[in-house]
Write a protein that holds these residues in place. Structure first.
Motif, PDB file in Angstrom:
ATOM      1  N   GLY A 172      16.406  45.499 -29.745  1.00 48.51           N
ATOM      2  CA  GLY A 172      16.403  46.124 -28.432  1.00 48.51           C
ATOM      3  C   GLY A 172      15.205  45.759 -27.583  1.00 48.51           C
ATOM      4  O   GLY A 172      14.103  45.523 -28.097  1.00 48.51           O
TER       5      GLY A 172
ATOM      6  N   TYR B  17      12.584  50.803 -29.419  1.00 57.25           N
ATOM      7  CA  TYR B  17      13.952  50.292 -29.503  1.00 57.25           C
ATOM      8  C   TYR B  17      14.251  49.876 -30.940  1.00 57.25           C
ATOM      9  O   TYR B  17      13.388  49.311 -31.608  1.00 57.25           O
TER      10      TYR B  17
ATOM     11  N   ASP C 282       9.493  51.056 -15.196  1.00 59.52           N
ATOM     12  CA  ASP C 282      10.763  51.693 -14.848  1.00 59.52           C
ATOM     13  C   ASP C 282      10.631  52.210 -13.426  1.00 59.52           C
ATOM     14  O   ASP C 282      10.017  53.254 -13.189  1.00 59.52           O
TER      15      ASP C 282
ATOM     16  N   LYS D 102      24.636  42.460 -24.336  1.00 58.74           N
ATOM     17  CA  LYS D 102      24.413  43.905 -24.428  1.00 58.74           C
ATOM     18  C   LYS D 102      25.477  44.657 -23.637  1.00 58.74           C
ATOM     19  O   LYS D 102      26.057  45.630 -24.131  1.00 58.74           O
ATOM     20  N   ASP D 103      25.747  44.212 -22.416  1.00 59.60           N
ATOM     21  CA  ASP D 103      26.762  44.864 -21.579  1.00 59.60           C
ATOM     22  C   ASP D 103      28.144  44.801 -22.223  1.00 59.60           C
ATOM     23  O   ASP D 103      28.947  45.724 -22.084  1.00 59.60           O
TER      24      ASP D 103
ATOM     25  N   GLU E  74      18.288  46.447 -20.453  1.00 57.69           N
ATOM     26  CA  GLU E  74      18.600  47.656 -19.699  1.00 57.69           C
ATOM     27  C   GLU E  74      18.235  47.529 -18.227  1.00 57.69           C
ATOM     28  O   GLU E  74      18.253  48.524 -17.489  1.00 57.69           O
TER      29      GLU E  74
ATOM     30  N   LYS F 120      21.349  39.971 -21.593  1.00 52.57           N
ATOM     31  CA  LYS F 120      21.908  41.013 -20.737  1.00 52.57           C
ATOM     32  C   LYS F 120      23.418  41.142 -20.890  1.00 52.57           C
ATOM     33  O   LYS F 120      23.959  42.254 -21.021  1.00 52.57           O
TER      34      LYS F 120
END
Length: 227
Positions: A176, A172, A163, A92-93, A181, A89
């Motif tokens: 990915g 992805y 989601d 990626k951020d 996300e 996480k």
């Protein structure tokens, strides 16, 4: 295809019972140095849908290599004290692509191997109801997964995910995944060529269709949705 018993295979078989109960991909795992968990079954357990040769190379070379590289990259960085999920996480951020590629692939494959343990099994009521609500049924959901797998250009993954209150299918690139996300992964199929080329050559769609129909433990996928 004859199966050659290797030391890795022997260890995997011996650890299978414990791994099936202890290894939960969505549970945070220890910080660096990161260790590749054992397969929750022997290398020949996924045949004929995935051959022992493919599993041996995929797990023993590709998957193992992501941990090796990740452990070379994280020392003396803030990632060294994080869990694998946190590294995925945060990298990626932070647009730390070199870290993310290795951590993402390490985590993706942990999830990938686990979803086949105990399979194939049919979807439980929770997943079947959600698939009917959001896709029109399990068959339509699987067709959407196969279609999206074909839309992934080059290397990557196709994921069934949650989601909000809905199911969705997304492709992805490369490493990915939905985790990065803030979404909930439920099932992921590796569409890098190393995952299928020995068994299916260039027939990616056949590979995905076969796994969905004959190898995925859909009851386990439903448990991820309910958790």
């Amino acid at each position: 295809m004859p199966v050659t018993m290797t030391r890795r295979t022997t260890l995997a078989l011996g650890a299978a019972a414990a791994a099936s109960t202890l290894f939960k991909p969505h549970v945070a795992r220890a910080a660096a140095p990161f260790e590749q968990p054992p397969l929750p079954y022997g290398e020949d357990a996924l045949a004929p849908q995935i051959s022992a040769r493919t599993v041996g190379l995929h797990y023993g070379k590709h998957h193992a290599g992501y941990y090796t590289k990740l452990n070379e990259l994280v020392p003396n960085t803030p990632y060294a004290d994080m869990t694998l999920e946190e590294v995925v996480k945060q990298s990626k951020d932070n647009n730390d692509n070199a870290i993310f590629n290795q951590a993402g692939q390490a985590w993706n494959h942990e999830f990938y191997w686990q979803q086949f343990a105990g399979g194939p099994k049919q979807p439980n009521a929770t997943l079947e109801e959600a698939a009917t609500r959001d896709f029109g049924g399990v068959t339509a959901m699987n067709e959407a997964i196969v279609k999206e797998a074909g839309n992934v250009f080059g290397t990557g993954w196709v994921w069934l995910l949650q989601d909000g209150d809905k199911l969705a299918v997304r492709g992805y690139q490369d490493a990915g995944n939905p985790l990065a996300e803030g979404l909930k992964p439920l099932m992921g199929i590796d569409v890098w060529e190393h995952a299928y080329y020995l068994d299916y050559e260039n027939r990616r769609a056949d590979h995905v269709k076969t796994l969905l129909a004959e190898r995925v433990n859909w009851a386990w996928v439903g448990e991820q949705l309910a958790s």
